[in-house]
Design a protein around this motif. Structure first.
Motif, PDB file in Angstrom:
ATOM      1  N   ILE A   1       0.709  -1.236   0.016  1.00  0.00           N
ATOM      2  CA  ILE A   1       0.037   0.175  -0.065  1.00  0.00           C
ATOM      3  C   ILE A   1       0.986   1.384  -0.013  1.00  0.00           C
ATOM      4  N   PRO A   2       0.780   1.970  -0.883  1.00  0.00           N
ATOM      5  CA  PRO A   2       1.587   3.149  -1.107  1.00  0.00           C
ATOM      6  C   PRO A   2       1.462   4.124   0.324  1.00  0.00           C
ATOM      7  N   TYR A   3       2.440   4.493   0.795  1.00  0.00           N
ATOM      8  CA  TYR A   3       2.553   5.511   1.987  1.00  0.00           C
ATOM      9  C   TYR A   3       3.512   6.748   2.090  1.00  0.00           C
ATOM     10  N   VAL A   4       3.085   7.734   2.570  1.00  0.00           N
ATOM     11  CA  VAL A   4       4.076   8.823   2.864  1.00  0.00           C
ATOM     12  C   VAL A   4       3.866   8.909   4.248  1.00  0.00           C
ATOM     13  N   VAL A   5       5.326   9.158   4.785  1.00  0.00           N
ATOM     14  CA  VAL A   5       5.589   9.393   6.228  1.00  0.00           C
ATOM     15  C   VAL A   5       5.741  10.815   6.504  1.00  0.00           C
ATOM     16  N   LEU A   6       5.060  11.460   7.216  1.00  0.00           N
ATOM     17  CA  LEU A   6       4.588  13.010   7.372  1.00  0.00           C
ATOM     18  C   LEU A   6       5.234  13.582   8.556  1.00  0.00           C
ATOM     19  N   GLU A   7       6.298  14.203   8.810  1.00  0.00           N
ATOM     20  CA  GLU A   7       6.881  15.165   9.620  1.00  0.00           C
ATOM     21  C   GLU A   7       7.732  14.114  10.811  1.00  0.00           C
ATOM     22  N   ARG A   8       7.301  12.863  11.189  1.00  0.00           N
ATOM     23  CA  ARG A   8       8.020  12.147  11.882  1.00  0.00           C
ATOM     24  C   ARG A   8       8.977  11.157  11.361  1.00  0.00           C
ATOM     25  N   SER A   9      10.376  11.326  11.307  1.00  0.00           N
ATOM     26  CA  SER A   9      11.379  10.523  10.629  1.00  0.00           C
ATOM     27  C   SER A   9      11.254   9.151  11.455  1.00  0.00           C
ATOM     28  N   VAL A  10      11.601   8.271  10.924  1.00  0.00           N
ATOM     29  CA  VAL A  10      11.753   7.057  11.575  1.00  0.00           C
ATOM     30  C   VAL A  10      13.139   6.086  11.326  1.00  0.00           C
ATOM     31  N   PRO A  11      13.854   6.066  12.395  1.00  0.00           N
ATOM     32  CA  PRO A  11      15.064   5.286  12.145  1.00  0.00           C
ATOM     33  C   PRO A  11      14.904   3.918  12.222  1.00  0.00           C
ATOM     34  N   GLY A  12      15.701   3.339  11.483  1.00  0.00           N
ATOM     35  CA  GLY A  12      15.534   1.773  11.393  1.00  0.00           C
ATOM     36  C   GLY A  12      15.646   1.217   9.915  1.00  0.00           C
ATOM     37  N   ALA A  13      15.216   0.101   9.923  1.00  0.00           N
ATOM     38  CA  ALA A  13      15.296  -0.682   8.623  1.00  0.00           C
ATOM     39  C   ALA A  13      14.525  -0.243   7.411  1.00  0.00           C
ATOM     40  N   ILE A  14      13.364   0.413   7.372  1.00  0.00           N
ATOM     41  CA  ILE A  14      12.623   0.790   6.356  1.00  0.00           C
ATOM     42  C   ILE A  14      13.207   2.373   6.260  1.00  0.00           C
ATOM     43  N   THR A  15      13.970   2.532   5.105  1.00  0.00           N
ATOM     44  CA  THR A  15      14.405   3.887   4.486  1.00  0.00           C
ATOM     45  C   THR A  15      13.841   4.200   3.351  1.00  0.00           C
ATOM     46  N   ASP A  16      13.265   3.297   2.427  1.00  0.00           N
ATOM     47  CA  ASP A  16      12.936   3.678   1.227  1.00  0.00           C
ATOM     48  C   ASP A  16      11.509   4.187   1.141  1.00  0.00           C
ATOM     49  N   HIS A  17      11.204   5.228   1.641  1.00  0.00           N
ATOM     50  CA  HIS A  17       9.835   5.781   1.823  1.00  0.00           C
ATOM     51  C   HIS A  17       9.581   7.199   1.219  1.00  0.00           C
ATOM     52  N   ASN A  18       8.675   7.776   0.838  1.00  0.00           N
ATOM     53  CA  ASN A  18       8.514   8.887   0.665  1.00  0.00           C
ATOM     54  C   ASN A  18       8.241   9.680   1.961  1.00  0.00           C
ATOM     55  N   PHE A  19       9.066  10.929   2.160  1.00  0.00           N
ATOM     56  CA  PHE A  19       9.145  11.532   3.388  1.00  0.00           C
ATOM     57  C   PHE A  19       9.020  13.168   3.259  1.00  0.00           C
ATOM     58  N   VAL A  20       8.094  13.570   4.233  1.00  0.00           N
ATOM     59  CA  VAL A  20       7.774  15.011   4.202  1.00  0.00           C
ATOM     60  C   VAL A  20       7.891  15.504   5.340  1.00  0.00           C
ATOM     61  N   SER A  21       8.711  16.708   5.766  1.00  0.00           N
ATOM     62  CA  SER A  21       8.744  17.258   7.058  1.00  0.00           C
ATOM     63  C   SER A  21       9.213  18.813   6.939  1.00  0.00           C
ATOM     64  N   HIS A  22       9.487  19.443   7.969  1.00  0.00           N
ATOM     65  CA  HIS A  22       9.755  20.412   8.322  1.00  0.00           C
ATOM     66  C   HIS A  22      11.066  20.600   8.903  1.00  0.00           C
ATOM     67  N   ASP A  23      12.175  21.519   8.712  1.00  0.00           N
ATOM     68  CA  ASP A  23      13.451  21.544   9.122  1.00  0.00           C
ATOM     69  C   ASP A  23      13.592  21.835  10.763  1.00  0.00           C
ATOM     70  N   ASN A  24      13.249  20.737  11.593  1.00  0.00           N
ATOM     71  CA  ASN A  24      13.230  21.011  12.956  1.00  0.00           C
ATOM     72  C   ASN A  24      14.372  21.662  13.804  1.00  0.00           C
ATOM     73  N   VAL A  25      15.624  21.103  13.085  1.00  0.00           N
ATOM     74  CA  VAL A  25      16.966  21.865  13.439  1.00  0.00           C
ATOM     75  C   VAL A  25      16.882  23.433  13.154  1.00  0.00           C
ATOM     76  N   GLN A  26      16.498  23.616  12.019  1.00  0.00           N
ATOM     77  CA  GLN A  26      16.412  25.253  11.607  1.00  0.00           C
ATOM     78  C   GLN A  26      15.273  25.882  12.184  1.00  0.00           C
ATOM     79  N   SER A  27      14.074  25.342  12.785  1.00  0.00           N
ATOM     80  CA  SER A  27      13.128  25.857  13.594  1.00  0.00           C
ATOM     81  C   SER A  27      13.680  26.453  14.756  1.00  0.00           C
TER      82      SER A  27
END
Length: 349
Positions: free
Chosen positions: A150-176
């Motif tokens: 099932i296609p999915y997009v990860v929004l805002e929360r980065s997820v460390p671990g095995a699954i790295t091949d996914h669409n991801f959208v966030s804002h720059d938390n370091v910069q904020s």
């Protein structure tokens, strides 16, 4: 990162579960339907483990119509009461409707087990795609979507671990956090506290990094006792405000708006004035920021851009499952208002 072409995989069935569990399909049906029949505890556990192993979701096969989309998307957020997420949900729904989809909105309430149940039910409904902000940034439940293709997009929360091949959208938390801290430093403040949610999610750690980076640019050594964490509640903000009164700080970066709201309530109830007694910047733009007086200087996160990017990525992934995944991290902007005053640096070193 490009995704390898998919090998067609059939949806797991009760027969698959029975084969792995080494039992009958009838027994599997009883266990997975939670019927009130006596099943040996070890057999029940074996069936449940087999179902997870093969990726079985109840009713998935029966409700699936090969080659036909249901035109249903889902958005699973971790904090539906957080206006940051609800504003993005509104934008996602609007874009999805224009593309002919309806959207199911779900709230995990930062509970990975609740999120797992939600995702399993969404899979059973044969949604076409999902945008998910993982509870506590945990990765396990994303694997449920990936296993069912099932296609999915990860929004805002980065997820460390095995699954790295996914669409991801966030804002720059370091910069904020960097922007917020830098604004206070530019106003002459050197003793700056950092108030954040006590959570393992990477967003919190990244904001601490931004805070420390800005201090170091100005030659200020970060002090660990200036970093105050608490649970996600206004009452925790009140407690943190009490602790602030014991520290020689002149300014505060509020990295979470519920904690900020609680702290400001404490200030108001105890005759503490801003920006005279404390200057501060809030990461995010809560609705109350322009209601209270003096108005609050905020870091505005790119909610509309993020929502549009997430919706677009999901729609493209549905149409072309082999499309390379994309990662988008958008910058935030400082919105100046009335909660920061300039001071003579020399007097506060």
């Amino acid at each position: 990162m490009a995704r390898a072409p998919r090998t067609p995989t059939k949806t797991a069935t009760i027969r698959d579960v029975a084969r792995v569990a080494k039992t009958s399909t009838t027994t599997v049906s009883y266990v997975l339907s939670n019927e009130k029949r006596y099943i040996r505890p070890e057999l029940r556990e074996r069936v449940i483990q087999a179902a997870e192993q093969v990726g079985y979701v109840k009713n998935a096969a029966a409700s699936s119509i090969k080659g036909k989309q249901k035109k249903v998307l889902a958005v699973v957020v971790a904090q539906f009461g957080n206006t940051f997420f609800t504003r993005m949900c509104v934008e996602i729904v609007s874009i999805a409707r224009q593309a002919g989809y309806v959207v199911m909105l779900c709230n995990s309430d930062e509970d990975p087990e609740q999120e797992k149940e939600i995702i399993q039910r969404l899979i059973a409904q044969r949604i076409d795609g999902c945008i998910v902000s993982p509870a506590l940034s945990q990765i396990d439940n994303l694997a449920l979507l990936q296993k069912q293709h099932i296609p999915y997009v990860v929004l805002e929360r980065s997820v460390p671990g095995a699954i790295t091949d996914h669409n991801f959208v966030s804002h720059d938390n370091v910069q904020s956090a960097y922007l917020a801290t830098r604004h206070l430093l530019d106003a002459g403040h050197r003793h700056i506290a950092f108030v954040a949610w006590d959570s393992p999610i990477p967003n919190v750690r990244e904001r601490v990094e931004g805070y420390r980076a800005a201090l170091r640019e100005f030659g200020v050594v970060p002090r660990e006792d200036y970093i105050l964490n608490g649970p996600l509640a206004e009452s925790a903000g009140v407690e943190i405000a009490e602790r602030l009164s014991t520290l020689p700080v002149t300014a505060i970066v509020f990295a979470q708006h519920d904690l900020a709201k609680g702290a400001l309530r404490y200030f108001q109830n105890n005759g503490i004035r801003w920006p005279d007694d404390y200057s501060f910047v809030v990461v995010g733009t809560p609705e109350w920021a322009e209601v209270i007086v003096p108005h609050v200087t905020c870091i505005q996160r790119p909610e509309q851009q993020m929502a549009r990017a997430a919706a677009s990525l999901l729609l493209h992934a549905i149409q072309d499952p082999d499309r390379p995944t994309e990662q988008h991290v958008f910058p935030s902007t400082l919105v100046e208002s009335q909660s920061v005053r300039s001071i003579e640096t020399a007097h506060h070193e």
